[in-house]
Design a protein around this motif. Structure first.
Motif, PDB file in Angstrom:
ATOM      1  N   PRO A 116      10.300   0.708   4.349  1.00  0.00           N
ATOM      2  CA  PRO A 116       9.071   1.345   4.833  1.00  0.00           C
ATOM      3  C   PRO A 116       7.873   0.946   3.974  1.00  0.00           C
ATOM      4  CG  PRO A 116      10.873   2.938   4.713  1.00  0.00           C
ATOM      5  CD  PRO A 116      11.357   1.689   4.031  1.00  0.00           C
ATOM      6  N   LYS A 117       6.748   0.730   4.600  1.00  0.00           N
ATOM      7  CA  LYS A 117       5.569   0.297   3.850  1.00  0.00           C
ATOM      8  C   LYS A 117       5.118   1.339   2.842  1.00  0.00           C
ATOM      9  CE  LYS A 117       3.960  -2.848   7.465  1.00  0.00           C
ATOM     10  NZ  LYS A 117       2.860  -3.248   8.377  1.00  0.00           N
ATOM     11  N   ALA A 118       5.440   2.604   3.091  1.00  0.00           N
ATOM     12  CA  ALA A 118       5.047   3.678   2.177  1.00  0.00           C
ATOM     13  C   ALA A 118       6.006   3.829   0.997  1.00  0.00           C
ATOM     14  CB  ALA A 118       4.963   5.003   2.935  1.00  0.00           C
ATOM     15  N   ASP A 119       7.121   3.084   1.001  1.00  0.00           N
ATOM     16  CA  ASP A 119       8.128   3.181  -0.050  1.00  0.00           C
ATOM     17  C   ASP A 119       7.718   2.302  -1.234  1.00  0.00           C
ATOM     18  OD1 ASP A 119      10.332   3.209  -1.688  1.00  0.00           O
ATOM     19  OD2 ASP A 119      11.777   2.609  -0.151  1.00  0.00           O
ATOM     20  N   ALA A 149       8.513  -2.529  -4.678  1.00  0.00           N
ATOM     21  CA  ALA A 149       8.146  -3.018  -6.004  1.00  0.00           C
ATOM     22  C   ALA A 149       8.637  -4.433  -6.253  1.00  0.00           C
ATOM     23  CB  ALA A 149       8.693  -2.078  -7.072  1.00  0.00           C
ATOM     24  N   VAL A 150       9.841  -4.757  -5.747  1.00  0.00           N
ATOM     25  CA  VAL A 150      10.384  -6.093  -5.970  1.00  0.00           C
ATOM     26  C   VAL A 150       9.496  -7.157  -5.339  1.00  0.00           C
ATOM     27  CG1 VAL A 150      11.858  -6.110  -3.916  1.00  0.00           C
ATOM     28  CG2 VAL A 150      12.505  -7.482  -5.893  1.00  0.00           C
ATOM     29  N   LEU A 158      16.969   2.523   6.988  1.00  0.00           N
ATOM     30  CA  LEU A 158      17.631   3.669   6.352  1.00  0.00           C
ATOM     31  C   LEU A 158      16.788   4.931   6.387  1.00  0.00           C
ATOM     32  CD1 LEU A 158      19.370   2.075   3.230  1.00  0.00           C
ATOM     33  CD2 LEU A 158      20.444   2.940   5.298  1.00  0.00           C
ATOM     34  N   SER A 159      15.458   4.768   6.536  1.00  0.00           N
ATOM     35  CA  SER A 159      14.599   5.957   6.581  1.00  0.00           C
ATOM     36  C   SER A 159      14.921   6.836   7.789  1.00  0.00           C
ATOM     37  CB  SER A 159      13.121   5.546   6.601  1.00  0.00           C
ATOM     38  OG  SER A 159      12.801   4.873   7.813  1.00  0.00           O
ATOM     39  N   LYS A 160      15.533   6.226   8.808  1.00  0.00           N
ATOM     40  CA  LYS A 160      15.906   6.986   9.991  1.00  0.00           C
ATOM     41  C   LYS A 160      17.306   7.590   9.871  1.00  0.00           C
ATOM     42  CE  LYS A 160      13.039   4.242  13.127  1.00  0.00           C
ATOM     43  NZ  LYS A 160      12.997   3.383  14.329  1.00  0.00           N
TER      44      LYS A 160
END
Length: 215
Positions: free
Chosen positions: A109-112, A117-118, A211-213
């Protein structure tokens, strides 16, 4: 024989190479960064727009493929990394999640912020500026051959740390290699190719897990 770009002083050559290198449309970067707690090796193709594709090796922590297209990031960890407890930028996965994503791409997700970070490694401008400090005293330190090409070597030291640039290119200077060493660790970035054709494609929908879902 004068070294490459002998008309530039050390500071001027580094500044020019940093500025000109980041303006190229695409490049391949090899890296090996080591700290007290981990090692990251990899080879990544990067576009000036931020798209990237490559593979990262984290020693005993496993291997991860990375892909970013139009701002959307994807990860594909191997089985070893899926079993690794989350640390040093490696996400942690439950047993159920590891089974679900095995062999597939994970949509980040773009908000993650942690998951993305990688992908700082895909920001070539940020990578090159990592060791660049305009206040340091850069001195030319002779020439050095890299892949058969004579490069100008420029170094600077500060508080137990050292940064070394290897610069070639014709007619405009380009960064070929950047070495960093200090109390926190050592490593290098090497640009193995500039102007490489690069047209990354998003993974097939059937090979992507969000996975956010699932959480």
């Amino acid at each position: 024989m004068p070294g490459p770009h002998h008309e530039f002083s050390g500071p001027a050559l580094v500044e020019r190479a940093v500025e000109d290198s980041v303006n190229d449309p695409s490049f391949i970067v090899a890296m090996d960064m080591r700290s007290k707690s981990n090692q990251t090796r990899g080879r990544i193709t990067i576009s000036g727009s931020g798209d990237c594709e490559g593979r990262l090796f984290r020693g005993r922590d496993g291997t991860m493929e990375i892909l970013r297209k139009d701002g959307q990031a994807y990860l594909r960890p191997d089985e070893t990394m899926l079993r690794t407890p989350g640390k040093d930028g490696i996400p942690a996965y439950s047993q159920a999640e590891a089974a679900l994503v095995k062999g597939k791409w994970i949509k980040v997700p773009k908000a993650d912020k942690e998951g993305n970070a990688v992908f700082d490694l895909c920001d070539f401008k940020k990578l090159i500026h990592e060791g660049y400090d305009p206040d340091l005293r850069y001195e030319r330190a002779g020439t050095f051959k890299i892949r058969g090409t004579r490069t100008a070597r420029v170094t600077a030291k500060d508080s137990g740390s050292q940064v070394t640039y290897y610069i070639a290119g014709n007619p405009s200077p380009r960064l070929w290699r950047l070495e960093l060493s200090g109390p926190e660790g050592t490593g290098y970035l090497a640009v193995t190719d500039y102007y490489v054709p690069f047209f990354p494609q998003e993974p097939p929908a059937g090979q992507v897990v969000d996975l956010s879902k699932q959480r």
